[in-house]
Design an enzyme around this catalytic site. Structure first.
Site, PDB file in Angstrom:
ATOM      1  N   ILE A  13      -8.611   2.619 -13.933  1.00  0.00           N
ATOM      2  CA  ILE A  13      -8.023   4.241 -13.435  1.00  0.00           C
ATOM      3  C   ILE A  13      -6.322   3.385 -14.145  1.00  0.00           C
ATOM      4  CG2 ILE A  13      -9.436   4.931 -12.963  1.00  0.00           C
ATOM      5  CD1 ILE A  13      -9.815   3.422 -10.036  1.00  0.00           C
TER       6      ILE A  13
ATOM      7  N   LYS B 298      -9.701   1.034  -2.363  1.00  0.00           N
ATOM      8  CA  LYS B 298      -9.342  -0.072  -3.721  1.00  0.00           C
ATOM      9  C   LYS B 298      -9.866  -1.076  -3.167  1.00  0.00           C
ATOM     10  CE  LYS B 298      -7.179  -0.480  -8.366  1.00  0.00           C
ATOM     11  NZ  LYS B 298      -7.725  -1.570  -7.684  1.00  0.00           N
TER      12      LYS B 298
ATOM     13  N   LYS C 107      -1.430   3.160  -4.884  1.00  0.00           N
ATOM     14  CA  LYS C 107      -1.154   1.247  -4.358  1.00  0.00           C
ATOM     15  C   LYS C 107      -0.739   1.287  -2.910  1.00  0.00           C
ATOM     16  CE  LYS C 107      -2.456  -1.676  -8.219  1.00  0.00           C
ATOM     17  NZ  LYS C 107      -2.810  -2.958  -7.795  1.00  0.00           N
TER      18      LYS C 107
ATOM     19  N   CYS D 194      19.327 -34.360  17.129  1.00  0.00           N
ATOM     20  CA  CYS D 194      20.103 -35.981  17.441  1.00  0.00           C
ATOM     21  C   CYS D 194      20.220 -37.075  17.345  1.00  0.00           C
ATOM     22  CB  CYS D 194      19.668 -36.131  19.177  1.00  0.00           C
ATOM     23  SG  CYS D 194      18.188 -36.149  19.493  1.00  0.00           S
TER      24      CYS D 194
HETATM   25  S1  IVH Z   1     -13.508   3.807 -10.368  1.00  0.00           S
HETATM   26  C1  IVH Z   1     -13.409   5.280 -13.593  1.00  0.00           C
HETATM   27  N1  IVH Z   1     -13.104   3.241  -7.159  1.00  0.00           N
HETATM   28  O1  IVH Z   1     -10.308  -0.597  -9.385  1.00  0.00           O
HETATM   29  C2  IVH Z   1     -12.835   4.807 -12.830  1.00  0.00           C
HETATM   30  N2  IVH Z   1     -12.634   1.569  -8.778  1.00  0.00           N
HETATM   31  O2  IVH Z   1      -9.548  -0.133 -12.986  1.00  0.00           O
HETATM   32  C3  IVH Z   1     -13.320   3.385 -12.789  1.00  0.00           C
HETATM   33  N3  IVH Z   1     -11.991  -0.541  -7.805  1.00  0.00           N
HETATM   34  O3  IVH Z   1     -11.139  -2.834 -11.531  1.00  0.00           O
HETATM   35  C4  IVH Z   1     -13.454   3.416 -11.612  1.00  0.00           C
HETATM   36  N4  IVH Z   1     -12.106   0.265  -5.855  1.00  0.00           N
HETATM   37  O4  IVH Z   1     -13.174  -2.134  -9.684  1.00  0.00           O
HETATM   38  C5  IVH Z   1     -13.013   2.323  -8.335  1.00  0.00           C
HETATM   39  N5  IVH Z   1     -13.424   2.656  -4.678  1.00  0.00           N
HETATM   40  C6  IVH Z   1     -13.063   2.347  -6.105  1.00  0.00           C
HETATM   41  C7  IVH Z   1     -12.679   0.994  -6.635  1.00  0.00           C
HETATM   42  C8  IVH Z   1     -11.805   0.670  -7.920  1.00  0.00           C
HETATM   43  C9  IVH Z   1     -11.299  -0.753  -6.499  1.00  0.00           C
HETATM   44  C10 IVH Z   1     -11.312  -1.487  -9.555  1.00  0.00           C
HETATM   45  C11 IVH Z   1     -12.243  -1.257 -10.049  1.00  0.00           C
HETATM   46  C12 IVH Z   1     -11.133  -1.747 -11.322  1.00  0.00           C
HETATM   47  C13 IVH Z   1     -10.461  -1.100 -10.994  1.00  0.00           C
HETATM   48  C14 IVH Z   1      -9.790  -0.277 -11.495  1.00  0.00           C
END
Ligand code: IVH
Length: 696
Positions: free
Chosen positions: A94, A132, A340, A437
């Site tokens: 993403i 995330k 982020k 000291c």
């Molecule tokens: S959705 C098409 N949801 O972040 C969308 N990814 O680049 C696919 N990640 O390595 C990912 N938490 O493992 C999604 N709530 C979340 C996430 C998540 C962590 C990680 C995922 C991937 C990276 C996205």
């Protein structure tokens, strides 16, 4: 390997092209370390930075993009030992918004609205916001409701078959309900909780200490999770505690009835939850950019309270029909974005390792760092705690280190990049003498800390004692900071606490950088500090183990300083929260004539506080006695018995030990009564208890 661009060279095409090549090589190297070897050398934030630098160059010169550029694929390649799995539906990445303010949410919402052709008068778009998770992506394939395969993301097209290891995660259902579709791939994140990570590392340290070969500790939970997932021996993998959160689906063949008929991402997640997959409870349906921004802020503020690491939040368009309409750009969906948080880990270098001397003589090695912005502040120091810890991390002057700062926690050095070590860098050793000291630095048997044996001969200890006494939470001498204390002690004007109150205007005004006005202010502050309270004064004396709350408890219990100074260890132990170690420390302090002298002189200089009467607790008949209640008493409930005992000053404990004075036993008393008899502890029934209470 240098990772920073040369800022002074002209950004001519040649140089840029060379930099792009260098970045590809670096990224490939680090991706291999990370994905294949499970031994990253740089923090994720550093990797991201290099990646973005390359992306920026390639964006400006699209014809330079090579097919093997790391920007053209998502991750590392599959380990040879695991079978390779081709994903039925590619596992995408993403887009990431790195600006940490709410503008990340605004940008995303604006792009979505534009793509959908919405105008200002259209209603807000509905999103699902999720955490995330900082772990690794996993595809779980269920055929006819049975988990048949688990695969890592790999390069997004194919990953590794890690089914054996993933089956050991108890949170992952091995079977779905009967009405689940014939083929369903559930996607989510495998991660390790922070407490599980700590436990695992502790075990690893013990194994290493016991001489086990090939064992290592892990730098962070994500690294440990990746190691566990790629562990070739599933028996070992099973001992590594992993967890899982579901956040989406991959391939899906609808059942003959046409289900599941999800129309939103929210419904999809809710169904996964119903089918037994963990879905983080922070998942929320929100409308418009402002709500997304507020979510980002709220989660950022509470992230440290979560039991696992997250590195941001993810927003997804809720309507699946809209998701389809938005589609993808290269390998990223237009309908999702990762927003982020500021990085909690950064790289920096160790410029020196200083040994600081504390108030009680404790010697603390401190790494002096090239200033680095991490976790929202600029960090220049990180404590290495003690010799053992400094050796364990093997931090050396000149080293490049990973610094972590999470929340309000003190910054720490997580680890060293050994390949960046300068030849000839020496391991840290604790000095044998106090750096201030020159007295011998000693470490007592069973203690981790070295201490300067100089006591008040050591000017560092004297300075720290004065600063401790003068701090706001003690007697408070406003304006008496470390610079002035340094000068006063170094010039020999102040040696002991009472010397502070003998300072004259001339002394103070003669100190460097001391204006007349400031000298006057310090004298006023000293005068004001003379009127204090007993707990503040006691705390200010800096008796080992006597913090603010113990000082308060002592003051409440004894009322007057002289009573405390004269109390025996046993009497001191009767104070709530004062155990034998603290009692011993207080007694030892007041057994030293020079400490008594300091107290007397301070009083003679006019330091005073209202003295009170000893609190009732001290006069209570059962003060200092420990009781255990077991079984059912004839008339009193356990809580009532406990209240009566506590009102009489007794402590009520949960288990019987040699320190128990009485066990109160009713009917059906079990093992506690046995224990009491075994240890010869006096046993009372309710009648005897009442007698004892009345006798007081
Ligand atoms: S959705 C098409 N949801 O972040 C969308 N990814 O680049 C696919 N990640 O390595 C990912 N938490 O493992 C999604 N709530 C979340 C996430 C998540 C962590 C990680 C995922 C991937 C990276 C996205």
């Amino acid at each position: 390997m240098s990772s920073t661009p040369d800022l002074f060279s002209l950004p001519d095409d040649d140089a840029q092209q060379r930099r792009a090549q260098e970045l590809r090589r670096l990224l490939q190297y680090h991706a291999h370390r990370y994905y294949v070897l499970d031994a990253p050398e740089i923090p994720d934030a550093e990797y991201d930075r290099l990646f973005r630098e390359l992306q920026a160059i390639e964006a400006a010169h699209p014809d330079w993009v090579t097919p093997d550029s790391p920007t053209q694929r998502v991750g590392g390649k599959a380990l040879e030992q695991f079978a390779s799995v081709r994903h039925a539906v590619p596992m995408l990445s993403i887009r990431t918004e790195t600006d940490t303010e709410s503008s990340g949410a605004l940008n995303f919402d604006a792009r979505v609205r534009k793509e959908l052709g919405l105008t200002e008068s259209d209603p807000p778009v509905e999103y699902v916001a999720e955490l995330k998770f900082d772990g690794l992506a996993m595809n779980l394939r269920y055929v006819d409701g049975v988990l048949v395969q688990a695969a890592t993301r790999g390069d997004g097209e194919s990953g590794e078959d890690v089914t054996q290891n993933i089956r050991t995660i108890s949170q992952i259902p091995l079977r779905l309900p009967a009405h689940a579709p014939p083929v369903l791939e559930v996607r989510g994140e495998v991660y390790m909780r922070r407490d599980d990570f700590e436990t695992l590392n502790e075990t690893q340290r013990q194994r290493i200490a016991a001489g086990a070969k090939g064992e290592k500790t892990f730098v962070n939970p994500r690294n440990a999770a990746a190691g566990a997932v790629r562990q070739l021996d599933p028996a070992i993998a099973a001992q590594r505690p992993l967890s899982f959160f579901a956040y989406g689906v991959g391939e899906l063949t609808p059942s003959e009835q046409g289900g599941p008929a999800w129309s939103t991402h929210f419904e999809l997640l809710r169904t996964l939850k119903d089918w037994g997959f963990p879905v983080a409870q922070q998942m929320r349906v929100l409308r418009g950019a402002n709500e997304l921004g507020a979510y980002h802020q709220e989660i950022a503020a509470t992230r440290d309270q979560l039991p696992y690491d997250i590195d941001g939040v993810v927003y997804k368009v809720n309507e699946l029909a809209l998701q389809r309409q938005l589609g993808f750009v290269t390998r990223e969906p237009r309908w999702a974005v990762a927003h982020k948080f500021p990085a909690q880990e950064q790289l920096t270098t160790v410029q020196a390792i200083e040994v600081q001397v504390g108030r009680t003589g404790k010697l603390t090695p401190v790494a002096k760092l090239a200033p680095v912005f991490v976790g929202g502040v600029t960090v220049t120091n990180a404590t290495l705690h003690n010799e053992l810890e400094a050796r364990r991390k093997d931090v050396r002057v000149g080293d490049t280190v990973i610094v972590r700062r999470a929340g309000d926690v003190i910054p720490e050095v997580v680890g060293v990049l050994p390949e960046k070590r300068i030849p000839g860098a020496q391991p840290f050793t604790m000095p044998t003498h106090c750096p201030v000291c020159g007295s011998a630095a000693l470490r007592e048997e069973g203690e981790a800390d070295h201490r300067c044996s100089g006591g008040l001969f050591c000017s560092a200890q004297r300075k720290q004692s004065i600063l401790h006494f003068a701090q706001r939470r003690a007697v408070e001498v406003e304006g008496l900071g470390d610079k002035l204390v340094d000068q006063l002690v170094d010039s020999g004007v102040v040696n002991t606490l009472p010397d502070l109150y003998r300072l004259g205007f001339v002394h103070l005004a003669s100190m460097e950088r001391m204006a007349e006005k400031s000298a006057k202010n310090i004298l006023d502050a000293l005068e004001k500090s003379k009127e204090t309270t007993l707990p503040r004064f006691l705390f200010g004396l800096g008796i080992r183990h006597v913090g603010e709350s113990t000082a308060k408890a002592l003051a409440r219990h004894f009322g007057q300083l002289d009573r405390i100074m004269q109390a025996s260890e046993e009497q001191l132990s009767q104070v709530a929260d004062v155990g034998p170690v603290v009692a011993h420390s207080i007694r030892t302090f007041f057994d030293q004539p020079h400490n008594v002298e300091v107290v007397e002189q301070l009083r003679a200089c006019g330091v005073h506080w209202p003295e009170g009467e000893p609190s009732e607790v001290a006069l209570q008949p059962l003060a200092g006695k420990t009781f255990v209640i077991t079984g059912t008493l004839p008339t009193l409930s356990r809580d009532q018995a406990k209240d009566l005992l506590e009102a009489a000053g007794a402590k009520v404990a949960g288990s019987v030990s040699k320190k128990t004075h009485y066990v109160v036993a009713g009917s059906e008393a079990g093992s506690k009564l046995d224990k009491a008899l075994e240890l010869g502890v006096q046993v009372l029934d309710e009648a005897a208890l009442r007698q004892l209470l009345d006798a007081g």
